[in-house]
Write a protein that holds these residues in place. Structure first.
Motif, PDB file in Angstrom:
ATOM      1  N   ASN A  38       0.919  -1.235   0.083  1.00  0.00           N
ATOM      2  CA  ASN A  38       0.037  -0.061   0.035  1.00  0.00           C
ATOM      3  C   ASN A  38       0.845   1.312  -0.094  1.00  0.00           C
ATOM      4  O   ASN A  38       1.831   1.389   0.861  1.00  0.00           O
ATOM      5  N   GLY A  39       0.547   2.140  -1.048  1.00  0.00           N
ATOM      6  CA  GLY A  39       1.217   3.475  -0.882  1.00  0.00           C
ATOM      7  C   GLY A  39       2.685   3.475  -1.653  1.00  0.00           C
ATOM      8  O   GLY A  39       3.279   4.270  -1.752  1.00  0.00           O
ATOM      9  N   ALA A  40       2.829   2.203  -2.324  1.00  0.00           N
ATOM     10  CA  ALA A  40       4.033   1.990  -3.259  1.00  0.00           C
ATOM     11  C   ALA A  40       4.088   2.969  -4.323  1.00  0.00           C
ATOM     12  O   ALA A  40       5.240   3.330  -4.735  1.00  0.00           O
ATOM     13  N   GLY A  41       3.030   3.198  -4.825  1.00  0.00           N
ATOM     14  CA  GLY A  41       2.838   4.290  -5.957  1.00  0.00           C
ATOM     15  C   GLY A  41       2.320   3.570  -7.219  1.00  0.00           C
ATOM     16  O   GLY A  41       2.278   4.234  -8.291  1.00  0.00           O
ATOM     17  N   THR A  44      -0.603   5.773  -8.647  1.00  0.00           N
ATOM     18  CA  THR A  44      -0.254   7.067  -9.327  1.00  0.00           C
ATOM     19  C   THR A  44       0.681   6.650 -10.637  1.00  0.00           C
ATOM     20  O   THR A  44       0.560   7.461 -11.539  1.00  0.00           O
ATOM     21  N   GLU A  85     -10.054   1.857  -9.612  1.00  0.00           N
ATOM     22  CA  GLU A  85     -10.479   0.863  -8.569  1.00  0.00           C
ATOM     23  C   GLU A  85     -11.762   1.055  -8.092  1.00  0.00           C
ATOM     24  O   GLU A  85     -12.496  -0.218  -7.599  1.00  0.00           O
ATOM     25  N   GLN A 190      -3.510  -6.700  -5.372  1.00  0.00           N
ATOM     26  CA  GLN A 190      -3.024  -7.100  -4.047  1.00  0.00           C
ATOM     27  C   GLN A 190      -2.885  -8.482  -3.708  1.00  0.00           C
ATOM     28  O   GLN A 190      -2.353  -9.114  -2.768  1.00  0.00           O
TER      29      GLN A 190
HETATM   30  P1  ATP Z   1      -2.695   1.285  -2.634  1.00  0.00           P
HETATM   31  O1  ATP Z   1      -2.224  -0.029  -2.912  1.00  0.00           O
HETATM   32  O2  ATP Z   1      -2.854   1.458  -1.217  1.00  0.00           O
HETATM   33  O3  ATP Z   1      -3.799   1.659  -3.425  1.00  0.00           O
HETATM   34  P2  ATP Z   1      -0.636   2.748  -4.318  1.00  0.00           P
HETATM   35  O4  ATP Z   1       0.621   1.603  -4.399  1.00  0.00           O
HETATM   36  O5  ATP Z   1      -1.684   2.455  -5.537  1.00  0.00           O
HETATM   37  O6  ATP Z   1      -1.431   2.092  -2.963  1.00  0.00           O
HETATM   38  P3  ATP Z   1      -0.596   5.399  -4.521  1.00  0.00           P
HETATM   39  O7  ATP Z   1      -2.077   5.339  -4.235  1.00  0.00           O
HETATM   40  O8  ATP Z   1      -0.300   5.527  -5.905  1.00  0.00           O
HETATM   41  O9  ATP Z   1      -0.080   3.989  -3.881  1.00  0.00           O
HETATM   42  O10 ATP Z   1      -0.076   6.214  -3.559  1.00  0.00           O
HETATM   43  C1  ATP Z   1       1.418   6.671  -3.676  1.00  0.00           C
HETATM   44  C2  ATP Z   1       1.856   7.727  -2.349  1.00  0.00           C
HETATM   45  O11 ATP Z   1       1.095   9.042  -2.950  1.00  0.00           O
HETATM   46  C3  ATP Z   1       1.184   7.482  -1.109  1.00  0.00           C
HETATM   47  O12 ATP Z   1       2.227   8.093  -0.390  1.00  0.00           O
HETATM   48  C4  ATP Z   1      -0.101   8.602  -1.124  1.00  0.00           C
HETATM   49  O13 ATP Z   1      -0.235   9.202   0.229  1.00  0.00           O
HETATM   50  C5  ATP Z   1       0.345   9.630  -2.054  1.00  0.00           C
HETATM   51  N1  ATP Z   1      -0.711  10.103  -2.743  1.00  0.00           N
HETATM   52  C6  ATP Z   1      -1.613   9.601  -3.540  1.00  0.00           C
HETATM   53  N2  ATP Z   1      -2.736  10.417  -4.206  1.00  0.00           N
HETATM   54  C7  ATP Z   1      -2.560  11.361  -3.765  1.00  0.00           C
HETATM   55  C8  ATP Z   1      -2.854  12.919  -4.098  1.00  0.00           C
HETATM   56  N3  ATP Z   1      -3.857  13.001  -4.776  1.00  0.00           N
HETATM   57  N4  ATP Z   1      -2.325  13.943  -3.345  1.00  0.00           N
HETATM   58  C9  ATP Z   1      -1.153  13.647  -2.578  1.00  0.00           C
HETATM   59  N5  ATP Z   1      -0.608  12.627  -2.567  1.00  0.00           N
HETATM   60  C10 ATP Z   1      -1.191  11.545  -2.835  1.00  0.00           C
END
Ligand code: ATP
Length: 238
Positions: A38-41, A44, A85, A190
């Motif tokens: 979670n939060g790996a990016g 994004t 999602e 996941q």
């Molecule tokens: P998950 O598996 O929980 O969905 P993820 O791997 O898809 O996680 P991201 O959602 O891409 O991760 O988030 C990556 C980082 O960017 C995290 O630290 C998150 O808090 C931050 N982040 C995500 N969206 C935003 C936003 N709109 N504005 C600022 N920071 C953000």
């Protein structure tokens, strides 16, 4: 054939990088898993490829053409489809209406073909999407992407809110569609072990950096590395 090429991509939010120097490819007809804690990016990265987030640096090529600074609607018109999602379906519309909304002009996938992949949807054509079960909604969500006749699908956590057994039944349908039509799939998931069973190759993102790129089989054999990636710490080989 390489459909998607991501070169040294750095991206994030409000100018702050959360994904750094990522290189990855997706070929036509293959399912590629993008894994990480979670939060790996992962989201994004998907959103940047789809043009929803402007990259900080680097390039995204689709069919050997740069799409780095194109708007999402322009990228979608070229054959990219994002399954977000939240499923991205219209809950007030029926199954048939949802499919009609997503049908792409000039696209060659017919409604009947979508029902061949998901026979259960056929009996539900007149039901509003909001009244479907979670599994049926996800089938519709995938069906909507199929009917858009994409070249590349970006799928963000298809399993969210689903029982693993339902998700497990959907994965082979996705793999079959990709192979039947030469569609490339980048699958964020996941349910790591289920994803790796369907994907031929995989990437692992750890705190915004790629720590693994290789075959799914190779990754499945690196249990310890996989587990540590989900604790969000170690690099491969550590
Ligand atoms: P998950 O598996 O929980 O969905 P993820 O791997 O898809 O996680 P991201 O959602 O891409 O991760 O988030 C990556 C980082 O960017 C995290 O630290 C998150 O808090 C931050 N982040 C995500 N969206 C935003 C936003 N709109 N504005 C600022 N920071 C953000």
């Amino acid at each position: 054939m390489t459909l998607l090429q991501v070169n040294s991509l750095t991206t994030g939010h409000n100018g702050v990088a959360v994904v750094r120097e990522v290189n990855l490819t997706v070929n036509s007809g293959e399912v590629v898993a993008l894994l990480g804690a979670n939060g790996a990016g992962k989201t994004t990265l998907l959103h940047t490829i789809a043009g929803l987030i402007p990259p900080i640096s680097g390039a995204v090529l689709f069919n050997n053409q740069s799409i780095t600074n194109l708007a999402t609607h322009q990228i979608v018109r070229q054959g990219l489809s994002l399954l977000p999602e939240n499923r991205g379906i219209f809950y007030q519309l029926t199954v048939a209406e949802n499919l009609r909304m997503y049908k792409r002009q000039g696209g060659s996938v017919k409604v009947e073909e979508v029902f061949d992949y998901f026979p259960a949807l056929k009996a539900l054509v007149d039901r509003k999407a909001g009244l479907l079960s979670g599994g049926e909604q996800q089938m519709l969500s995938l069906g909507c992407r199929f009917i858009a006749d994409p070249k590349l699908m970006l799928i963000d956590e298809m399993s969210l809110g689903l029982a693993p057994i339902i998700f497990q039944r959907m994965l082979p349908v996705l793999t079959q569609f990709a192979s039947d039509r030469g569609v490339g799939v980048l699958l964020v998931e996941q349910h790591v072990h289920l994803a790796l069973k369907s994907a031929s190759r995989a990437y692992v993102l750890n705190r915004g950096e790629l720590t693994f790129a290789g075959s799914s089989m190779e990754l499945q054999n690196q249990r310890q590395f996989l587990e540590s990636s989900y604790m969000g710490s170690t690099k491969q080989g550590e």
